[in-house]
Design a protein around this motif. Structure first.
Motif, short mmCIF file in Angstrom:
data_model
loop_
_atom_site.label_atom_id
_atom_site.label_comp_id
_atom_site.label_asym_id
_atom_site.label_seq_id
_atom_site.Cartn_x
_atom_site.Cartn_y
_atom_site.Cartn_z
N PRO A 267 0.83 -1.20 0.00
CA PRO A 267 0.00 0.00 0.00
C PRO A 267 0.87 1.25 0.00
O PRO A 267 1.81 1.35 0.80
CB PRO A 267 -0.78 -0.12 1.31
CG PRO A 267 0.17 -0.86 2.22
CD PRO A 267 0.94 -1.81 1.34
N THR A 268 0.59 2.19 -0.87
CA THR A 268 1.45 3.35 -1.04
C THR A 268 0.92 4.58 -0.32
O THR A 268 1.71 5.43 0.09
CB THR A 268 1.62 3.64 -2.54
OG1 THR A 268 2.00 2.44 -3.22
CG2 THR A 268 2.69 4.69 -2.77
N PHE A 269 -0.38 4.68 -0.14
CA PHE A 269 -0.94 5.84 0.54
C PHE A 269 -0.62 5.78 2.04
O PHE A 269 -0.74 4.73 2.66
CB PHE A 269 -2.45 5.88 0.36
CG PHE A 269 -3.09 7.16 0.84
CD1 PHE A 269 -3.11 8.28 0.04
CD2 PHE A 269 -3.63 7.24 2.11
CE1 PHE A 269 -3.68 9.46 0.48
CE2 PHE A 269 -4.20 8.41 2.57
CZ PHE A 269 -4.23 9.52 1.75
N GLY A 270 -0.20 6.90 2.60
CA GLY A 270 0.02 6.95 4.04
C GLY A 270 1.46 7.17 4.42
O GLY A 270 2.37 7.29 3.59
N ILE A 298 -2.25 -2.58 -5.17
CA ILE A 298 -2.99 -3.17 -4.05
C ILE A 298 -3.17 -2.16 -2.91
O ILE A 298 -2.39 -1.22 -2.76
CB ILE A 298 -2.29 -4.44 -3.51
CG1 ILE A 298 -0.88 -4.13 -3.00
CG2 ILE A 298 -2.26 -5.52 -4.58
CD1 ILE A 298 -0.21 -5.28 -2.25
N THR A 299 -4.18 -2.42 -2.10
CA THR A 299 -4.43 -1.62 -0.91
C THR A 299 -3.84 -2.24 0.35
O THR A 299 -3.64 -1.55 1.33
CB THR A 299 -5.93 -1.43 -0.67
OG1 THR A 299 -6.52 -2.72 -0.39
CG2 THR A 299 -6.61 -0.80 -1.87
N LEU A 311 -9.01 4.63 -6.47
CA LEU A 311 -8.34 5.91 -6.26
C LEU A 311 -6.83 5.74 -6.15
O LEU A 311 -6.07 6.64 -6.52
CB LEU A 311 -8.89 6.59 -5.01
CG LEU A 311 -10.31 7.14 -5.12
CD1 LEU A 311 -10.73 7.78 -3.80
CD2 LEU A 311 -10.42 8.16 -6.24
N CYS A 312 -6.38 4.58 -5.65
CA CYS A 312 -4.95 4.31 -5.63
C CYS A 312 -4.39 4.28 -7.06
O CYS A 312 -3.29 4.78 -7.33
CB CYS A 312 -4.66 2.99 -4.92
SG CYS A 312 -4.97 3.03 -3.15
N ALA A 313 -5.16 3.70 -7.97
CA ALA A 313 -4.74 3.70 -9.37
C ALA A 313 -4.70 5.13 -9.91
O ALA A 313 -3.80 5.49 -10.68
CB ALA A 313 -5.70 2.84 -10.20
N GLY A 360 -18.51 9.21 -14.82
CA GLY A 360 -17.12 9.61 -14.62
C GLY A 360 -16.21 8.40 -14.58
O GLY A 360 -16.57 7.32 -15.05
N THR A 361 -15.02 8.57 -14.02
CA THR A 361 -14.05 7.48 -13.98
C THR A 361 -13.79 7.05 -12.54
O THR A 361 -14.03 7.83 -11.61
CB THR A 361 -12.70 7.91 -14.62
OG1 THR A 361 -11.92 8.61 -13.65
CG2 THR A 361 -12.92 8.79 -15.84
N PRO A 362 -13.26 5.86 -12.36
CA PRO A 362 -12.97 5.40 -11.00
C PRO A 362 -11.71 6.03 -10.42
O PRO A 362 -11.43 5.85 -9.23
CB PRO A 362 -12.77 3.89 -11.18
CG PRO A 362 -12.30 3.75 -12.58
CD PRO A 362 -12.99 4.83 -13.36
N PHE A 363 -10.97 6.76 -11.23
CA PHE A 363 -9.67 7.26 -10.81
C PHE A 363 -9.72 8.61 -10.10
O PHE A 363 -8.67 9.14 -9.69
CB PHE A 363 -8.72 7.36 -12.02
CG PHE A 363 -8.63 6.09 -12.80
CD1 PHE A 363 -8.22 4.91 -12.20
CD2 PHE A 363 -8.96 6.06 -14.15
CE1 PHE A 363 -8.13 3.73 -12.92
CE2 PHE A 363 -8.87 4.88 -14.88
CZ PHE A 363 -8.46 3.72 -14.27
N THR A 364 -10.89 9.19 -9.97
CA THR A 364 -11.03 10.49 -9.32
C THR A 364 -12.12 10.43 -8.26
O THR A 364 -13.01 9.57 -8.32
CB THR A 364 -11.40 11.59 -10.33
OG1 THR A 364 -12.72 11.36 -10.82
CG2 THR A 364 -10.42 11.61 -11.50
#
Length: 379
Positions: A267-270, A298-299, A311-313, A360-364
């Motif tokens: 996981p990259t967020f955080g 991955i989350t 949103l990670c993507a 819309g898109t899943p990325f935003t």
């Protein structure tokens, strides 16, 4: 039957979107094409909307790590023994974990979940849908992989009595694999003669599918040297392997490109909560994908809530990842990573009707999920 009409389809196997209809029957995608007949079907008008395959998570722990609960819901790490290949994720998963519904409503329709990274060898992962009341009825494939772990986590969890160095951790994995190899040879030599069978060894028995390449090692590794150790052991024993987390993958991208093994990044967020995360960056998935690596995002849920997978993507795209690569990193690539691409991960005829329709898109954060189907059922 359900007919999704006039949507903009992002299939995850074709780079360019297409305007088409999707006919769903018996839980499967039976036809994709323009101007399909609506006779006898419930029609969903997707005009002006984007249609995606259900999103797929290659590595998480939901169902095993309870939501809003303490030790009562802590079932993802066994801390009594650093080598536990005999543990099965399906024996601990709670299908009523609220995270399941949260993920499903966000369009995550399949995930691999299983043991955490406290142990050198932790047990088997399962691929499942986040919708149902009984785990046995939610399984897409079991087992999909055997979890093992390198780096700081096993050291921290067992530093007082068993594992005080990376060398010891690797040695424990080698020892278990060698014991299983010898056990397997004795079982095969015994044939049908029960009197010649070795004494039953549950741990070695559990590792036979790994030795037979029926399932890969699923290797938790953040730091570059740990990634290389995981690959070294897999090559020593001639095993299939997937690399999980790959935090410093961008630092050895040339080596990973040569290895050609599936990579699950995150996981990259955080916050960088430990030393081996000091070099984490959203650039990693894009750097690896551009080098030709097989990349999933991955989350590691609940580290990042699973419903934020898309949103990670999007954050990886912001850091330079190609949009098509980012879509594939949460659809067909993780499906291939966990061995279920024959059923999920793309919009193709014959596959499970796991479908997400969005404004819309899943990325935003502006993207809005309008409909989610799992096995053709709107949830």
């Amino acid at each position: 039957m359900i007919l999704i009409k006039n949507g903009t389809l992002h299939t995850a196997v074709s780079k360019e979107p297409l305007q088409a209809d999707i006919l769903v029957d018996g839980g499967k995608i039976v036809k994709i094409g323009a101007g399909l007949s609506s006779e006898g079907a419930e029609v969903i008008d997707a005009s002006g909307l984007n249609v995606y395959p259900g999103f797929v998570e290659a590595h998480c722990h939901i169902g095993l790590d309870g939501y809003g609960i303490g030790y009562e819901g802590h079932d993802y790490n066994e801390l009594n023994d650093p080598v536990t290949p005999q543990l099965r994720s399906i024996d601990g998963i709670n299908p009523f974990d609220p995270c399941m519904e949260m993920a499903a409503k966000a369009g995550v329709t399949c995930m691999a979940t299983g043991p955490g990274s406290s142990n050198a060898i932790g047990g088997t992962f399962v691929a499942m849908k986040p919708h149902g009341k009984r785990v046995d009825n939610m399984i897409v494939k079991f087992p999909v992989a055997m979890k093992c772990a390198f780096g700081e986590n096993p050291k921290r969890c067992y530093q007082k009595n068993t594992i005080t160095s990376r060398m010891t951790n690797a040695a424990l994995i080698r020892e278990a694999l060698k014991k299983a190899s010898l056990y397997k040879a004795k079982v095969e030599a015994a044939g049908d003669d029960a009197s010649k069978l070795p004494a039953y060894d549950q741990k070695s028995e559990a590792l036979i599918p790994v030795l037979n390449k029926e399932i890969p090692l699923k290797a938790h590794a953040h730091q570059a040297n740990d990634l290389c150790t995981a690959l070294r052991i897999a090559r020593e024993f001639d095993l299939d392997i997937t690399l999980e987390h790959v935090t410093e993958g961008h630092m050895i991208v040339d080596e990973l490109a040569k290895e050609n093994v599936p990579l699950a990044v995150g996981p990259t967020f955080g916050h960088a909560s430990k030393f081996e995360l000091q070099n984490k960056t959203w650039e990693t998935p894009g750097v690896l994908a551009k080098a030709g690596c097989h990349v999933s995002i991955i989350t590691d849920a609940p580290v990042i809530p699973l419903h934020y997978l898309p949103l990670c993507a999007g954050l990886a795209m912001k850091a330079g990842m190609d949009e098509y690569d980012a879509l594939r990193a949460i659809t067909i690539n993780p499906a291939e990573h966990i061995g279920v691409a024959d059923r999920v991960g793309s919009l193709e005829e014959g596959k499970d009707a796991d479908i997400v329709i969005m404004d819309g898109t899943p990325f935003t954060v502006e993207g809005v999920v309008k409909h989610v189907f799992i096995d053709g059922e709107e949830i």
